[in-house]
Scaffold this motif. Sequence first.
Motif, PDB file in Angstrom:
ATOM      1  N   ARG A 177       1.050  -1.320  -0.039  1.00 44.94           N
ATOM      2  CA  ARG A 177      -0.104   0.030   0.029  1.00 44.94           C
ATOM      3  C   ARG A 177       0.918   1.292   0.054  1.00 44.94           C
ATOM      4  O   ARG A 177       1.901   1.340   0.724  1.00 44.94           O
ATOM      5  CB  ARG A 177      -0.784   0.108   1.141  1.00 44.94           C
ATOM      6  CG  ARG A 177      -1.954   1.268   1.203  1.00 44.94           C
ATOM      7  CD  ARG A 177      -3.180   0.850   2.290  1.00 44.94           C
ATOM      8  NE  ARG A 177      -3.814  -0.308   1.764  1.00 44.94           N
ATOM      9  CZ  ARG A 177      -4.817  -0.273   0.709  1.00 44.94           C
ATOM     10  NH1 ARG A 177      -4.995   0.797   0.312  1.00 44.94           N
ATOM     11  NH2 ARG A 177      -5.308  -1.521   0.665  1.00 44.94           N
ATOM     12  N   GLY A 178       0.573   2.269  -1.068  1.00 43.10           N
ATOM     13  CA  GLY A 178       1.374   3.419  -1.105  1.00 43.10           C
ATOM     14  C   GLY A 178       2.522   3.578  -1.733  1.00 43.10           C
ATOM     15  O   GLY A 178       3.122   4.296  -2.178  1.00 43.10           O
ATOM     16  N   ASP A 179       2.873   2.227  -2.592  1.00 45.37           N
ATOM     17  CA  ASP A 179       4.126   2.191  -3.375  1.00 45.37           C
ATOM     18  C   ASP A 179       4.166   3.017  -4.697  1.00 45.37           C
ATOM     19  O   ASP A 179       3.059   3.180  -5.273  1.00 45.37           O
ATOM     20  CB  ASP A 179       4.269   0.558  -3.590  1.00 45.37           C
ATOM     21  CG  ASP A 179       5.094   0.035  -2.900  1.00 45.37           C
ATOM     22  OD1 ASP A 179       5.638   0.382  -1.650  1.00 45.37           O
ATOM     23  OD2 ASP A 179       5.277  -1.570  -2.965  1.00 45.37           O
ATOM     24  N   ALA A 197      -2.229  -2.188 -10.930  1.00 45.26           N
ATOM     25  CA  ALA A 197      -1.590  -1.900  -9.752  1.00 45.26           C
ATOM     26  C   ALA A 197      -2.330  -1.204  -8.817  1.00 45.26           C
ATOM     27  O   ALA A 197      -2.066  -1.245  -7.668  1.00 45.26           O
ATOM     28  CB  ALA A 197      -0.150  -0.659 -10.543  1.00 45.26           C
ATOM     29  N   TRP A 198      -3.081  -0.288  -9.189  1.00 43.52           N
ATOM     30  CA  TRP A 198      -4.235   0.336  -8.203  1.00 43.52           C
ATOM     31  C   TRP A 198      -4.856  -0.785  -7.246  1.00 43.52           C
ATOM     32  O   TRP A 198      -4.967  -0.448  -5.930  1.00 43.52           O
ATOM     33  CB  TRP A 198      -5.140   1.019  -8.753  1.00 43.52           C
ATOM     34  CG  TRP A 198      -4.542   2.423  -9.508  1.00 43.52           C
ATOM     35  CD1 TRP A 198      -4.478   2.637 -10.736  1.00 43.52           C
ATOM     36  CD2 TRP A 198      -3.648   3.346  -8.658  1.00 43.52           C
ATOM     37  NE1 TRP A 198      -4.001   3.787 -11.127  1.00 43.52           N
ATOM     38  CE2 TRP A 198      -3.464   4.319 -10.032  1.00 43.52           C
ATOM     39  CE3 TRP A 198      -3.589   3.832  -7.573  1.00 43.52           C
ATOM     40  CZ2 TRP A 198      -2.931   5.530  -9.676  1.00 43.52           C
ATOM     41  CZ3 TRP A 198      -2.963   4.986  -7.431  1.00 43.52           C
ATOM     42  CH2 TRP A 198      -2.645   5.669  -8.486  1.00 43.52           C
ATOM     43  N   LEU A 199      -5.258  -1.926  -7.999  1.00 44.58           N
ATOM     44  CA  LEU A 199      -5.879  -2.990  -7.226  1.00 44.58           C
ATOM     45  C   LEU A 199      -5.051  -3.539  -6.035  1.00 44.58           C
ATOM     46  O   LEU A 199      -5.850  -4.117  -4.901  1.00 44.58           O
ATOM     47  CB  LEU A 199      -6.454  -4.236  -8.168  1.00 44.58           C
ATOM     48  CG  LEU A 199      -7.267  -3.990  -9.373  1.00 44.58           C
ATOM     49  CD1 LEU A 199      -7.603  -5.194 -10.062  1.00 44.58           C
ATOM     50  CD2 LEU A 199      -8.789  -3.099  -8.695  1.00 44.58           C
ATOM     51  N   PHE A 200      -4.024  -3.415  -6.247  1.00 45.19           N
ATOM     52  CA  PHE A 200      -2.967  -3.926  -5.087  1.00 45.19           C
ATOM     53  C   PHE A 200      -2.600  -3.088  -4.008  1.00 45.19           C
ATOM     54  O   PHE A 200      -1.600  -3.223  -3.313  1.00 45.19           O
ATOM     55  CB  PHE A 200      -1.668  -4.577  -5.959  1.00 45.19           C
ATOM     56  CG  PHE A 200      -1.978  -5.884  -6.582  1.00 45.19           C
ATOM     57  CD1 PHE A 200      -1.769  -7.273  -5.802  1.00 45.19           C
ATOM     58  CD2 PHE A 200      -2.248  -5.987  -7.942  1.00 45.19           C
ATOM     59  CE1 PHE A 200      -2.155  -8.139  -6.330  1.00 45.19           C
ATOM     60  CE2 PHE A 200      -2.474  -7.155  -8.438  1.00 45.19           C
ATOM     61  CZ  PHE A 200      -2.551  -8.461  -7.827  1.00 45.19           C
ATOM     62  N   GLY A 201      -2.831  -1.629  -4.089  1.00 51.80           N
ATOM     63  CA  GLY A 201      -2.825  -0.549  -3.426  1.00 51.80           C
ATOM     64  C   GLY A 201      -1.660   0.150  -3.638  1.00 51.80           C
ATOM     65  O   GLY A 201      -1.349   1.138  -2.683  1.00 51.80           O
ATOM     66  N   VAL A 250       8.649  -0.543  -7.293  1.00 49.00           N
ATOM     67  CA  VAL A 250       8.362  -1.452  -8.270  1.00 49.00           C
ATOM     68  C   VAL A 250       8.582  -0.855  -9.617  1.00 49.00           C
ATOM     69  O   VAL A 250       7.924   0.125  -9.822  1.00 49.00           O
ATOM     70  CB  VAL A 250       6.931  -1.972  -8.122  1.00 49.00           C
ATOM     71  CG1 VAL A 250       6.833  -3.248  -9.043  1.00 49.00           C
ATOM     72  CG2 VAL A 250       6.634  -2.459  -6.385  1.00 49.00           C
ATOM     73  N   CYS A 251       9.210  -1.740 -10.476  1.00 48.38           N
ATOM     74  CA  CYS A 251       9.292  -1.276 -11.773  1.00 48.38           C
ATOM     75  C   CYS A 251       8.892  -2.489 -12.789  1.00 48.38           C
ATOM     76  O   CYS A 251       9.147  -3.545 -12.318  1.00 48.38           O
ATOM     77  CB  CYS A 251      10.829  -1.031 -12.451  1.00 48.38           C
ATOM     78  SG  CYS A 251      11.192   0.841 -11.905  1.00 48.38           S
ATOM     79  N   GLY A 293      14.243  -3.062  -4.044  1.00 47.61           N
ATOM     80  CA  GLY A 293      12.872  -2.997  -4.969  1.00 47.61           C
ATOM     81  C   GLY A 293      12.758  -4.354  -5.608  1.00 47.61           C
ATOM     82  O   GLY A 293      13.536  -5.406  -5.747  1.00 47.61           O
ATOM     83  N   ILE A 294      11.703  -4.251  -6.346  1.00 46.42           N
ATOM     84  CA  ILE A 294      11.171  -5.480  -7.128  1.00 46.42           C
ATOM     85  C   ILE A 294      10.853  -5.067  -8.649  1.00 46.42           C
ATOM     86  O   ILE A 294      10.485  -4.121  -8.916  1.00 46.42           O
ATOM     87  CB  ILE A 294       9.954  -6.111  -6.589  1.00 46.42           C
ATOM     88  CG1 ILE A 294      10.428  -6.496  -5.261  1.00 46.42           C
ATOM     89  CG2 ILE A 294       9.334  -7.159  -7.617  1.00 46.42           C
ATOM     90  CD1 ILE A 294       8.971  -7.011  -4.787  1.00 46.42           C
ATOM     91  N   VAL A 295      11.659  -5.672  -9.714  1.00 48.64           N
ATOM     92  CA  VAL A 295      11.513  -5.626 -10.876  1.00 48.64           C
ATOM     93  C   VAL A 295      10.574  -6.746 -11.602  1.00 48.64           C
ATOM     94  O   VAL A 295      10.944  -8.018 -11.095  1.00 48.64           O
ATOM     95  CB  VAL A 295      12.734  -5.485 -11.667  1.00 48.64           C
ATOM     96  CG1 VAL A 295      12.555  -5.549 -13.133  1.00 48.64           C
ATOM     97  CG2 VAL A 295      13.507  -4.295 -11.422  1.00 48.64           C
ATOM     98  N   SER A 296       9.462  -6.544 -11.882  1.00 47.76           N
ATOM     99  CA  SER A 296       8.515  -7.574 -12.591  1.00 47.76           C
ATOM    100  C   SER A 296       8.558  -7.621 -14.178  1.00 47.76           C
ATOM    101  O   SER A 296       8.474  -6.473 -14.644  1.00 47.76           O
ATOM    102  CB  SER A 296       7.183  -7.280 -12.242  1.00 47.76           C
ATOM    103  OG  SER A 296       6.117  -8.060 -12.669  1.00 47.76           O
TER     104      SER A 296
END
Length: 385
Positions: A177-179, A197-201, A250-251, A293-296
Amino acid sequence: MLAMNYRGPYRVRVDHKPMPEILHPQDAIVRVTRSCICGSDLHLYHGMVPDTRIGHTFGHEFTGIVEEVGGAVENLKPGDHVIVPFNIACGKCHFCRQGLFGNCHEANPQATAVGGIFGYSHTAGGYDGGQAEYVRVPYADVGPVRIPEGMDVEDAVMLTDVVPTGYQAAEMGGIARGDTVVVFGAGPVGIMAARCAWLFGAGRVIVIDHIDYRLDFVRQYAPAEVYNFRSLEDPVWFIKKITDGLGADVCIDAVGGDAAGSALQTITGAKLKLQAGAATALVWAINAVKKGGIVSIVGVYGPTANMVPIGNVLNKGITIRANQASVKRLLPRLIDHVQAGRIDPKALVTHRIPLEEISDAYHIFSAKLDGCIKPVLVPPTGDRR
């Protein structure tokens, strides 16, 4: 039947091909009602995927009506209108049991990575795809899902790939949340990843691309902040500047091997094919994400090596998550999101083109003409119920 026929890079046409047949008791024959051209189909069209053979029929996004089933099929019957996931999965192997339907060990047994995919070259099993009037669907008790009563077929066809891939891109990002989430690429999958992305906060969603009409679309649809990287001196430094010097939480790389933005990557990856496509977006994602951070990654690359700054991955403590979307696993919750109005997939559809005009459809989508976001193909029998 009519079917798309690959004749070499930038050359596709519609030809008459033999009707598909039941080859295994678990097969079904499906009459296509809608199919799509995907951004990853353009990798095939551009000649960037190994072992794409002359005569292959593309198309891994399609819905259809069951015409015939093999003797071992229990869950489907003729007349069922179904969503067909782009993954071909047996449902029983080591990976399917983990929900990794995109990595099925039986549908593409000679591969060490990807499972079977409809219409995606012989590196993905050599199965003909859905840009045709009829398709043979293996493991018919596993993949296909009946379209819920009242669901628009254009919403349904987007659930075969675009929505699950965009959703899984956000899911793999581990968004808290807030990321702050940065999506590289404003094609259909990037647009959907930004929306999901909004669905996950997410607290902030940013999309980077260089096609203004696509950026205008995602600004309204996602909604998201948008930036044309051609107007930025350095996209990585720009992202750090607008995130207090830290980088994004997150990228998401929603581009893959067709990325623009680096002459070196384009020449070595897209032109000379010395690497598995231009890894520009992936390099930017690695360098723009914050430490820890996380790269997807959902953008498609070939099976060979790419020039990426792996030292930065190590030294920044980055987590990288990547895979083909496991459509079957995600469909129940995505159908719920669509029925509840939280996602509007068919809003991405800008062009409805007869299957017979597939050459023009590929040209429009590839050249980004006429404000094209997502083209849907309608076969001659596509409106018959």
